[in-house]
Design a protein around this motif. Structure first.
Motif, PDB file in Angstrom:
ATOM      1  N   SER A   1       2.329  -8.755  -3.903  1.00 17.55           N
ATOM      2  CA  SER A   1       1.204  -8.757  -4.827  1.00 17.55           C
ATOM      3  C   SER A   1      -0.113  -9.025  -4.097  1.00 17.55           C
ATOM      4  O   SER A   1      -1.131  -8.373  -4.370  1.00 17.55           O
ATOM      5  N   ILE A   2      -0.102  -9.950  -3.164  1.00 15.61           N
ATOM      6  CA  ILE A   2      -1.315 -10.261  -2.394  1.00 15.61           C
ATOM      7  C   ILE A   2      -1.763  -9.037  -1.596  1.00 15.61           C
ATOM      8  O   ILE A   2      -2.940  -8.670  -1.614  1.00 15.61           O
ATOM      9  N   THR A   3      -0.833  -8.384  -0.892  1.00 14.55           N
ATOM     10  CA  THR A   3      -1.217  -7.226  -0.078  1.00 14.55           C
ATOM     11  C   THR A   3      -1.741  -6.091  -0.954  1.00 14.55           C
ATOM     12  O   THR A   3      -2.639  -5.365  -0.546  1.00 14.55           O
ATOM     13  N   HIS A   4      -1.209  -5.972  -2.171  1.00 13.90           N
ATOM     14  CA  HIS A   4      -1.650  -4.911  -3.078  1.00 13.90           C
ATOM     15  C   HIS A   4      -3.084  -5.129  -3.555  1.00 13.90           C
ATOM     16  O   HIS A   4      -3.731  -4.186  -4.008  1.00 13.90           O
ATOM     17  N   GLN A   5      -3.575  -6.346  -3.472  1.00 17.54           N
ATOM     18  CA  GLN A   5      -4.937  -6.664  -3.893  1.00 17.54           C
ATOM     19  C   GLN A   5      -5.941  -6.532  -2.748  1.00 17.54           C
ATOM     20  O   GLN A   5      -7.136  -6.750  -2.952  1.00 17.54           O
ATOM     21  N   GLN A   6      -5.468  -6.178  -1.566  1.00 19.11           N
ATOM     22  CA  GLN A   6      -6.338  -6.146  -0.392  1.00 19.11           C
ATOM     23  C   GLN A   6      -6.648  -4.713   0.046  1.00 19.11           C
ATOM     24  O   GLN A   6      -5.795  -3.823  -0.021  1.00 19.11           O
ATOM     25  N   PHE A   7      -7.864  -4.526   0.533  1.00 23.56           N
ATOM     26  CA  PHE A   7      -8.388  -3.207   0.876  1.00 23.56           C
ATOM     27  C   PHE A   7      -7.530  -2.407   1.858  1.00 23.56           C
ATOM     28  O   PHE A   7      -7.345  -1.201   1.631  1.00 23.56           O
ATOM     29  N   PRO A   8      -7.018  -2.978   2.947  1.00 23.00           N
ATOM     30  CA  PRO A   8      -6.311  -2.113   3.910  1.00 23.00           C
ATOM     31  C   PRO A   8      -5.152  -1.329   3.294  1.00 23.00           C
ATOM     32  O   PRO A   8      -5.024  -0.117   3.508  1.00 23.00           O
ATOM     33  N   TRP A   9      -4.320  -1.989   2.499  1.00 22.22           N
ATOM     34  CA  TRP A   9      -3.198  -1.315   1.843  1.00 22.22           C
ATOM     35  C   TRP A   9      -3.707  -0.339   0.783  1.00 22.22           C
ATOM     36  O   TRP A   9      -3.246   0.803   0.692  1.00 22.22           O
TER      37      TRP A   9
END
Length: 161
Positions: free
Chosen positions: A122-130
């Motif tokens: 969930s955290i990575t899905h909220q971040q620009f690179p991904w």
């Protein structure tokens, strides 16, 4: 510093230091270790020569994934990886010989290690690179799009301030 490590050395360190390491959680921990190394060991987005390892990180449906690492541990499914199932028995010694890298791995473990795999996803899905690597794709669409070093560096440097 060109990388002296491969993705399996880094994975071994996380497996040895976290008794709750599942394959999905491992992917996210390795991703953050890579991104933090880019951010902390390079001075400019124009010269990203200091990398933790050389394997590409892809923007899969469930977050960042190193394909070779996925293939190595996929037989565990959603279960915890056996801490005796390390890829390279010398990985931990090799990392201990580089205190800067070991410090980064420890910092990543301190910040993200308390989260479970779904929380990290969930955290990575909220971040620009991904998000940027998956631009234009539906939520469940498979892809091998690469999360770029430049996107990681710019995003995580901006998070430091």
């Amino acid at each position: 510093m060109r990388s002296n490590f491969d993705v399996f050395n880094i994975a071994d360190w996380f497996i040895a230091n976290d008794s709750s390491m599942t394959p999905k959680k491992l992917q996210k921990m390795v991703y953050y270790a890579y991104a933090w190394t880019l951010t902390l060991m390079n001075d400019s987005v124009d010269n990203l020569k200091n990398k933790l390892f050389d394997a590409p990180i892809e923007a899969w449906v469930h977050g960042p994934v190193v394909k070779d690492l996925y293939q190595r541990y996929s037989n565990y499914g959603y279960n915890v990886i056996d801490s005796n199932d390390l890829s390279h028995q010398d990985s931990l010694d090799k990392i201990k010989q580089n205190p800067d890298i070991e410090d980064i791995l420890q910092q990543v473990n301190d910040v993200y290690g308390g989260y479970n795999a779904n929380e990290l996803e969930s955290i990575t899905h909220q971040q620009f690179p991904w998000q940027h690597a998956r631009e234009g794709l539906s939520p469940l669409e498979a892809t091998s799009n690469i999360i770029t070093d430049e996107d990681m560096y710019r995003y995580y440097v901006s998070q430091e301030s």
